[in-house]
Design a protein around this motif. Structure first.
Motif, PDB file in Angstrom:
ATOM      1  N   SER A 199       0.705  -1.021   0.014  1.00 50.18           N
ATOM      2  CA  SER A 199       0.070   0.098  -0.058  1.00 50.18           C
ATOM      3  C   SER A 199       0.736   1.188  -0.029  1.00 50.18           C
ATOM      4  N   GLY A 200       2.134   1.107   0.373  1.00 54.39           N
ATOM      5  CA  GLY A 200       2.921   2.414   0.600  1.00 54.39           C
ATOM      6  C   GLY A 200       3.090   3.295  -0.699  1.00 54.39           C
ATOM      7  N   PRO A 201       3.440   2.803  -1.766  1.00 49.14           N
ATOM      8  CA  PRO A 201       3.713   3.784  -2.903  1.00 49.14           C
ATOM      9  C   PRO A 201       2.238   4.409  -3.234  1.00 49.14           C
ATOM     10  N   GLN A 202       1.272   3.878  -3.296  1.00 48.50           N
ATOM     11  CA  GLN A 202       0.034   4.534  -3.659  1.00 48.50           C
ATOM     12  C   GLN A 202      -0.280   5.733  -2.641  1.00 48.50           C
ATOM     13  N   LEU A 203      -0.125   5.249  -1.313  1.00 47.39           N
ATOM     14  CA  LEU A 203      -0.314   6.375  -0.052  1.00 47.39           C
ATOM     15  C   LEU A 203       0.693   7.270  -0.418  1.00 47.39           C
ATOM     16  N   ARG A 204       1.695   7.130  -0.757  1.00 51.93           N
ATOM     17  CA  ARG A 204       3.121   8.064  -0.871  1.00 51.93           C
ATOM     18  C   ARG A 204       2.472   9.342  -1.691  1.00 51.93           C
ATOM     19  N   GLU A 205       2.031   8.712  -2.914  1.00 48.74           N
ATOM     20  CA  GLU A 205       1.562   9.649  -3.884  1.00 48.74           C
ATOM     21  C   GLU A 205       0.153  10.387  -3.529  1.00 48.74           C
ATOM     22  N   ASP A 206      -0.679   9.545  -3.137  1.00 52.28           N
ATOM     23  CA  ASP A 206      -2.043  10.172  -2.657  1.00 52.28           C
ATOM     24  C   ASP A 206      -1.573  11.509  -1.494  1.00 52.28           C
ATOM     25  N   GLY A 207      -1.059  11.120  -0.533  1.00 50.94           N
ATOM     26  CA  GLY A 207      -0.796  11.909   0.416  1.00 50.94           C
ATOM     27  C   GLY A 207       0.160  13.343  -0.213  1.00 50.94           C
ATOM     28  N   ARG A 208       1.033  13.005  -0.836  1.00 49.83           N
ATOM     29  CA  ARG A 208       1.843  14.167  -1.570  1.00 49.83           C
ATOM     30  C   ARG A 208       0.981  15.053  -2.338  1.00 49.83           C
ATOM     31  N   GLU A 209      -0.185  14.499  -3.006  1.00 44.94           N
ATOM     32  CA  GLU A 209      -1.095  15.172  -3.659  1.00 44.94           C
ATOM     33  C   GLU A 209      -1.858  16.032  -2.922  1.00 44.94           C
ATOM     34  N   LEU A 210      -2.473  15.377  -1.791  1.00 47.68           N
ATOM     35  CA  LEU A 210      -3.412  15.967  -0.870  1.00 47.68           C
ATOM     36  C   LEU A 210      -2.431  17.140  -0.090  1.00 47.68           C
ATOM     37  N   ILE A 211      -1.695  16.927   0.376  1.00 48.45           N
ATOM     38  CA  ILE A 211      -0.747  18.162   1.079  1.00 48.45           C
ATOM     39  C   ILE A 211      -0.509  19.212   0.238  1.00 48.45           C
ATOM     40  N   ARG A 212      -0.049  19.156  -1.039  1.00 48.77           N
ATOM     41  CA  ARG A 212       0.103  20.124  -2.094  1.00 48.77           C
ATOM     42  C   ARG A 212      -1.081  20.934  -2.603  1.00 48.77           C
ATOM     43  N   ALA A 213      -2.046  19.961  -2.539  1.00 49.62           N
ATOM     44  CA  ALA A 213      -3.343  20.902  -3.018  1.00 49.62           C
ATOM     45  C   ALA A 213      -4.205  21.412  -1.826  1.00 49.62           C
ATOM     46  N   SER A 214      -3.875  21.161  -0.476  1.00 47.37           N
ATOM     47  CA  SER A 214      -4.500  21.793   0.645  1.00 47.37           C
ATOM     48  C   SER A 214      -4.294  23.238   0.428  1.00 47.37           C
ATOM     49  N   ALA A 215      -5.506  23.869   0.897  1.00 46.81           N
ATOM     50  CA  ALA A 215      -5.250  25.517   0.924  1.00 46.81           C
ATOM     51  C   ALA A 215      -4.847  26.058   2.439  1.00 46.81           C
ATOM     52  N   GLU A 216      -5.087  25.081   3.317  1.00 46.67           N
ATOM     53  CA  GLU A 216      -4.620  24.957   4.748  1.00 46.67           C
ATOM     54  C   GLU A 216      -3.085  25.058   4.962  1.00 46.67           C
ATOM     55  N   GLN A 217      -2.771  26.066   5.771  1.00 50.31           N
ATOM     56  CA  GLN A 217      -1.181  26.011   6.225  1.00 50.31           C
ATOM     57  C   GLN A 217      -0.792  25.130   7.243  1.00 50.31           C
ATOM     58  N   ALA A 218      -1.690  24.691   8.048  1.00 49.61           N
ATOM     59  CA  ALA A 218      -1.555  23.620   9.226  1.00 49.61           C
ATOM     60  C   ALA A 218      -2.486  22.537   8.900  1.00 49.61           C
TER      61      ALA A 218
END
Length: 102
Positions: A24-43
């Motif tokens: 599961s790690g590789p897909q979670l890695r990609e998904d998490g990176r995208e969610l963090i990048r796309a978030s409008a929140e700073q914290a």
């Protein structure tokens, strides 16, 4: 066992769930990176209370998500770290590096 996922909630909340391992790690890695990048929140807050089982891959994901947040100019804290993951972090000497919420 629940399929592993990382999902975004309201107000900068992210939830990591399921079994964290080499499958599961590789897909979670990609998904998490995208969610963090796309978030409008700073914290951002990563809730790990839904993690059912984790190998060292789980800690690798936490460290990678911390780097992603840092690169995006955001902060990331971690809550609900399961005992199993905390034990691995303790043995690995990573507890001090993780921004754990009480």
């Amino acid at each position: 066992m629940t399929e592993a996922s990382v999902v975004a909630g309201a107000g900068g909340a992210l939830a990591l769930r399921g079994v964290l391992d080499y499958r599961s790690g590789p897909q979670l890695r990609e998904d998490g990176r995208e969610l963090i990048r796309a978030s409008a929140e700073q914290a951002l807050v990563l809730d790990c209370s839904g993690v059912e089982k984790s190998s060292s891959v789980g800690l690798s994901l936490l460290l990678a998500f911390m780097r992603d947040a840092n690169r995006a100019g955001k902060t990331l804290s971690i809550r609900g770290l399961p005992a199993e993951m905390h034990d691995i972090a303790q043995v690995s000497g990573l507890v001090e590096l993780l921004p754990l919420q009480p």
